[in-house]
Design a protein around this motif. Sequence first.
Motif, short mmCIF file in Angstrom:
data_model
loop_
_atom_site.label_atom_id
_atom_site.label_comp_id
_atom_site.label_asym_id
_atom_site.label_seq_id
_atom_site.Cartn_x
_atom_site.Cartn_y
_atom_site.Cartn_z
N ARG A 1 -3.21 -6.39 0.44
CA ARG A 1 -2.72 -7.74 0.16
C ARG A 1 -1.79 -8.25 1.25
NH1 ARG A 1 1.87 -9.80 -1.68
NH2 ARG A 1 2.80 -7.76 -2.13
N ILE A 2 -0.88 -7.40 1.73
CA ILE A 2 0.15 -7.88 2.66
C ILE A 2 -0.32 -7.87 4.12
CG2 ILE A 2 2.00 -7.17 1.10
CD1 ILE A 2 2.55 -4.83 3.03
N LEU A 3 -1.49 -7.31 4.39
CA LEU A 3 -2.03 -7.38 5.74
C LEU A 3 -2.74 -8.71 5.96
CD1 LEU A 3 -3.54 -3.84 6.39
CD2 LEU A 3 -1.68 -4.93 7.65
N ARG A 4 -2.63 -9.22 7.18
CA ARG A 4 -3.39 -10.40 7.57
C ARG A 4 -4.86 -10.01 7.74
NH1 ARG A 4 1.55 -11.04 11.28
NH2 ARG A 4 2.87 -12.39 10.01
N PRO A 5 -5.81 -10.91 7.53
CA PRO A 5 -7.21 -10.60 7.82
C PRO A 5 -7.36 -10.07 9.25
CG PRO A 5 -7.04 -12.68 6.65
CD PRO A 5 -5.63 -12.27 6.97
N GLY A 6 -8.06 -8.97 9.39
CA GLY A 6 -8.17 -8.30 10.67
C GLY A 6 -7.06 -7.31 10.94
N GLY A 7 -6.08 -7.23 10.04
CA GLY A 7 -4.95 -6.31 10.22
C GLY A 7 -5.37 -4.86 10.01
N GLN A 8 -4.65 -3.96 10.66
CA GLN A 8 -4.98 -2.54 10.63
C GLN A 8 -4.13 -1.77 9.63
OE1 GLN A 8 -4.47 -0.79 14.49
NE2 GLN A 8 -6.40 -1.58 15.26
N LEU A 9 -4.75 -0.79 9.01
CA LEU A 9 -4.03 0.26 8.28
C LEU A 9 -4.16 1.55 9.09
CD1 LEU A 9 -2.63 1.60 5.84
CD2 LEU A 9 -4.91 1.89 4.83
N ARG A 10 -3.04 2.12 9.51
CA ARG A 10 -3.03 3.41 10.17
C ARG A 10 -2.57 4.46 9.16
NH1 ARG A 10 -2.39 3.08 15.85
NH2 ARG A 10 -3.35 1.14 16.57
N PHE A 11 -3.27 5.59 9.08
CA PHE A 11 -2.91 6.59 8.08
C PHE A 11 -3.01 8.00 8.66
CE2 PHE A 11 -7.32 5.30 7.70
CZ PHE A 11 -8.03 6.49 7.68
N PHE A 12 -2.08 8.83 8.24
CA PHE A 12 -2.08 10.26 8.53
C PHE A 12 -1.66 10.95 7.24
CE2 PHE A 12 0.50 13.97 10.34
CZ PHE A 12 -0.61 14.79 10.45
N GLU A 13 -2.61 11.61 6.57
CA GLU A 13 -2.37 12.12 5.22
C GLU A 13 -3.06 13.46 5.03
OE1 GLU A 13 -0.55 10.65 2.90
OE2 GLU A 13 -0.22 8.70 3.87
N HIS A 14 -2.44 14.34 4.23
CA HIS A 14 -3.19 15.53 3.81
C HIS A 14 -3.98 15.17 2.56
CE1 HIS A 14 -0.63 16.76 0.39
NE2 HIS A 14 0.41 16.44 1.13
N VAL A 15 -5.20 15.75 2.45
CA VAL A 15 -6.17 15.24 1.49
C VAL A 15 -6.93 16.38 0.81
CG1 VAL A 15 -6.49 13.07 2.74
CG2 VAL A 15 -7.91 15.05 3.31
N ARG A 16 -7.90 16.00 0.01
CA ARG A 16 -8.75 16.97 -0.69
C ARG A 16 -9.43 17.90 0.31
NH1 ARG A 16 -12.93 14.39 -4.80
NH2 ARG A 16 -10.92 13.88 -5.77
#
Length: 219
Positions: free
Chosen positions: A129-144
């Motif tokens: 919601r808070i990202l502008r269209p074309g905005g990036q999400l960068r993630f570094f997470e431990h996962v399944r």
Amino acid sequence: MTQRTKQHPLFARFYAGFAGPALEKAGITEHRRRLLAALSGEVVEIGAGNGLNFPYYPPEVQRLVAVEPEPRLRALAERQAHAASVPAELIDGRGEQLPFPDGSFDAAVACLTLCSVADPHAALAELYRILRPGGQLRFFEHVRADSSAMRRVQRVLDATVWPLLNGGCHTGRDTQQAIAVAGFTLTGIDRFAFPESRIPLPAATHLLGTAVRPAGDTP
């Protein structure tokens, strides 16, 4: 305590005094640099902890808003902010209910955070919601984990002691799927074990990657 504030004082002391330094010793700095490389504009980081990412934001970032609900970690992050390479502002808030208008940011960062938010789907919906269209999400997470045997171990840990001892952290969340379900387009993923160890660890499988809010999706 406000509705946003989330207190885990024992975990905060453990993370700041032991877990954080142990991750640095294991080589997390390289992954922090990769996570934040080439970011620019206005950026929000959720679950900023004690601000260990701050030195690695590139100078092209014009504004950094760091959200952290745990008071002790947020206070430590405020000290880090004074030495940050970019203007940094600390906010008391939770990923599931971010106090920003729609389309406020060019990029968002989640670093070892989506494992511990109470509702990762709500947090990802808020980031979208808070990202502008074309905005990036960068993630570094431990996962399944990849193996079925380790996934069974993760399910047992997540249903018993792990979240209680680690500030609400869960070892076995399918974060890649959750990001896609939130509407993001995944544009790059690196999956690897961290830290490297001969002994299988329940929180070793990590994802580092980028996803975008589609450019044609208007707020």
